[in-house]
Design a protein around this motif. Structure first.
Motif, PDB file in Angstrom:
ATOM      1  N   GLU A 168      10.590  60.044 -14.839  1.00  0.00           N
ATOM      2  CA  GLU A 168      11.209  61.279 -15.307  1.00  0.00           C
ATOM      3  C   GLU A 168      12.408  61.668 -14.469  1.00  0.00           C
ATOM      4  OE1 GLU A 168       8.081  64.134 -15.529  1.00  0.00           O
ATOM      5  OE2 GLU A 168       7.503  63.469 -17.545  1.00  0.00           O
ATOM      6  N   ASP A 176       7.314  58.922 -23.357  1.00  0.00           N
ATOM      7  CA  ASP A 176       6.284  59.522 -22.517  1.00  0.00           C
ATOM      8  C   ASP A 176       4.996  58.713 -22.688  1.00  0.00           C
ATOM      9  OD1 ASP A 176       4.611  61.044 -21.063  1.00  0.00           O
ATOM     10  OD2 ASP A 176       4.538  62.739 -22.499  1.00  0.00           O
ATOM     11  N   ARG A 194       6.271  60.959 -12.022  1.00  0.00           N
ATOM     12  CA  ARG A 194       6.710  62.321 -12.310  1.00  0.00           C
ATOM     13  C   ARG A 194       6.991  63.040 -11.015  1.00  0.00           C
ATOM     14  NH1 ARG A 194       2.372  64.189 -16.855  1.00  0.00           N
ATOM     15  NH2 ARG A 194       3.508  63.375 -18.647  1.00  0.00           N
TER      16      ARG A 194
END
Lengths: 310, 438
Positions: free
Chosen positions: B58, B80, B99
């Motif tokens: 991300e 995702d 993340r």
């Protein structure tokens, strides 16, 4: 001079005497039977002669001099408890044991070939002993005893443990070895074999030698004036048992069959045989009249019992 | 031919020709070398297939810095992963989701797969990411050359053990107590195993002869002492044969194995190692060079000679006791009450030896290395550490005297015992037999 002699041999095991002043004499070229009940000390004496154990006192004399370890090469020994290496090949262990008796490898091989051919067991040479049947193992054991051409053979209970066929074979071999000049000693409690093949015997009871000598001499000396009479059954039915009575002898064990009467008699001390014979001959039709010479079994039992009573 | 040598010959040949002996002798070194060589060889074999790992990063700051290897290749994707439809899961070997910021421990890393993830992969990913996070953290302090400074905070220190040699040239030799310890332990275990294995072989041989009753035939031809010594010596030769074959086979197999890896044996044996290494175009690290030099520094000839002497001494001592036990009992089951008396000192010696490997100067080890029932095993631990010559000789002399005494006592028990059957023998009986006059 005797071939082998033990002189006043004593052996003691923790408290109990296995042999007490035992002196035996063995003549060259004879078969000597060592008799006695179990536990009398026969095997101990044999072990002492074989130099396996040493006597506490006394000595073993071989050819007129004290026996030495070097003499062992001239002895063949079959122990009472048979046994060989189970996992070793037959020929290999026979040669090994013969070499320990002082034979060279080549001599041992040659001798082995002779015996294997004789007993017709050559095919087993490379088998492990444990793969053979019991009877076969016994033959191998016998070959190992004799293959180094010993002049003196010691068999401890040679007929026990062998099956009847092998026992006969061994008996014949023993006689043949004797014919070839070997001196043989064996221990046994099988009395039938004693009369058949022994020339001399020694009787050991409770660690002591109680009787020794030539088999026939011993039997002769144990005669007790016993006779066996066999006659035809009297034709006259009036003839009764009183016809047997006599001043000259006492009788017993009468057997009456349809044709014959047989009985045993024991002569009185002064009576002579021709008088007895003619007395019986006057009354009966004699078929046979024979002296009963005691067999070794009777002598053995009687001697042992006499000692126990004392 | 001498009767003793005929017996020795049989005892030796009948065992050396056994299948179990041949298999043990040739398989053991093979196993030992394989144990070392196989992992070495396996590490050079890489799995041929390169697996694809999908990465959803991300923050975007890590994915480009992930390094591919022969086994793994990382591919950046935008999807995702947590909401990936089930039918797409098989498209990649594994899915990696990163993340947040890893440098301040708020980040979250997840690896998804339809199969068990290999540990190799997860540890590879973790170490790469940890390294990146650490680098990011360091640069976030904005201190010039901080990375370099941190590296210098942990200097490496190498210690060298130098043994002042007794020799006149005063040569200094690098040693290593770790390697001495390993050699000592191996020698101790070997002697322990040899004493037990060959000692009980003697006992079993005696029991076999006694229970099969052949012993009576043999002792009508030879003295019981000759039979006992013939067996003990014959089996000692079996042990020596096995030991020598092991040494030769291990050397041979290692030579073959090393040259397969690219290190010929003669290079390792040569005194001038660094140059030899250069000419062979082999890059040896300094540690490896030192290790080889340390191994060269041991006086192997003297080690092996003393090993053999102490093995023989210890073996003769214990084998004569084993022979006495074999002679006294009727079968192997009955022997246990007596073997315990032998087992205890041997195992005690092994424990002292193991303890001594870590503490070779302790008084326990020192004194035990002179006590004959312990010395063959314990002395092996001290030998590689360097023992004054007089101490070795004294210890060995004591051992020889003791085994001569033991052989004498054992012969007395043996001589009486082999002709005794059916009686449960006690220690009291043994004592009585010892006192019998011959």
């Amino acid at each position: 001079m005797y071939y082998l002699e033990t002189s006043h041999v004593v052996k003691q095991y923790s408290g109990h005497k296995a042999l007490d002043d035992v002196s035996i004499q063995v003549h060259e070229g004879k078969i000597y039977g060592l008799l006695g009940p179990n536990g009398a000390g026969k095997s101990t004496l044999i072990r002492i002669i074989n130099h396996i154990t040493a006597p506490d006192s006394g000595q073993v004399i071989f050819n007129g001099r004290q026996m030495t370890a070097a003499d062992m090469a001239r002895i063949g020994y079959l122990p009472e408890e048979r046994g060989l290496y189970k996992k070793m090949k037959v020929a290999e262990q026979a040669i090994y044991l013969a070499r320990l008796k002082g034979m060279t490898r080549n001599d041992a091989r040659e001798s082995l070939r002779y015996w294997f051919d004789k007993f017709d067991i050559r095919a087993w040479a490379d088998k492990k002993l444990g793969e053979l049947s019991k009877g076969m193992q016994q033959k191998v054991q016998f070959i190992i005893t004799v293959m180094h051409r010993p002049e003196f053979l010691i068999f401890d209970e040679p007929f026990s443990g062998f099956d009847p066929v092998n026992a006969q074979l061994i008996r014949n071999e023993i006689l043949e070895l004797k014919a070839q000049g070997a001196t043989i000693m064996f221990s046994t409690h099988n009395m039938a074999s004693v009369e058949e093949i022994c020339d001399e015997i020694g009787l050991i009871n409770r660690s002591r030698l109680v009787l020794q000598g030539d088999v026939d001499d011993i039997r002769e000396s144990h005669r007790q004036g016993q006779y066996l009479v066999k006659v035809r059954r009297p034709a006259d039915p009036q003839v009764g048992l009183q016809a047997l009575d006599s001043q000259l002898y006492s009788w017993n064990s009468l057997v009456r069959s349809s044709h014959y009467w047989t009985w045993q008699l024991r002569r009185e001390q002064q009576a002579d045989i021709p008088a007895i014979f003619s007395q019986i001959a006057a009354r009966f039709d004699i078929i046979s009249f024979e002296e009963l010479i005691p067999d070794m079994n009777e002598i053995f039992i009687k001697t042992v019992q006499n000692i126990q009573q004392q | 031919m001498n009767k003793l040598s005929i017996i020795i010959q049989r005892e030796y040949l009948s065992r050396v020709r056994k299948k179990s002996f041949i298999i043990m002798t040739f398989l053991t070194p093979l196993l030992m070398v394989a144990l070392i060589m196989v992992p070495l060889l396996l590490s050079t074999v890489k799995s041929g297939k390169t697996r694809l790992i999908a990465v959803n990063d991300e923050s975007g700051q890590y994915v480009s810095r992930l390094q591919d290897s022969k086994s793994w290749q990382f591919v950046a994707i935008g999807e995702d992963i947590s909401s990936l439809p089930a039918e797409k899961r098989e498209d990649f070997y594994a899915w990696l989701s990163i993340r947040g910021n890893l440098a301040d421990s708020t980040g979250q890393v997840r690896i998804y797969a339809t199969r068990q993830i290999p540990m190799e992969l997860s540890s590879e990913i973790r170490s790469q990411l940890e390294k990146m996070a650490s680098e990011d953290k360091i640069s976030s302090y904005r201190i010039p050359e901080l990375a370099q400074i941190l590296k210098e905070v942990y200097p490496t220190v190498r210690t060298e053990n130098i043994l002042w040699s007794d020799k006149a040239d005063g040569q200094e030799v690098k040693t290593s107590s770790e390697i001495s310890m390993v050699i000592g332990m191996v020698a101790t275990m070997l002697i322990y195993i040899f004493i037990f294995a060959y000692g009980s072989m003697v006992m079993n041989g005696v029991v076999e002869e006694k229970s099969s009753r052949i012993v009576e035939i043999i002792v009508s031809s030879v003295k019981p002492f000759q039979l006992m010594m013939g067996k003990i010596v014959g089996i000692a030769l079996v042990g020596l044969t096995q030991f020598i074959l092991w040494v030769l086979l291990i050397l041979l197999l290692s030579a073959v194995g090393l040259s397969a890896v690219g290190l010929p044996m003669d290079t390792l044996m040569s005194a001038n190692l660094p140059q030899a290494g250069e000419t062979m175009n082999v890059n040896l690290s300094q540690e490896a060079l030192d290790g080889i030099q340390i191994i060269q520094s041991f006086n192997w000839t003297s080690l092996i000679i003393w090993f053999i002497l102490f093995f023989l001494g210890g073996y003769l001592l214990y084998a004569s006791l084993f022979a006495a036990i074999g002679g006294a009992v009727d079968n192997n089951e009955d022997s246990q009450q007596f073997t315990l008396a032998i087992t205890i000192p041997v195992i005690l010696a092994l424990y002292i030896g193991i303890y001594g490997a870590m503490n070779p100067d302790g008084p326990l080890v020192f004194w035990s290395s002179f006590i004959p029932f312990f010395s063959p095993i314990v002395m092996m631990v001290r030998l590689p550490m360097g023992v004054p010559f007089w101490q070795i000789v004294l210890s060995f002399a004591l051992l020889v005297i003791t085994f001569l005494l033991c052989v004498k006592l054992a012969a007395k028990i043996y001589r009486t015992g082999i002709l005794m059957y059916g009686k449960k023998v006690t220690y009291k009986d043994l004592w009585k037999w010892i006192r019998y006059k011959s």
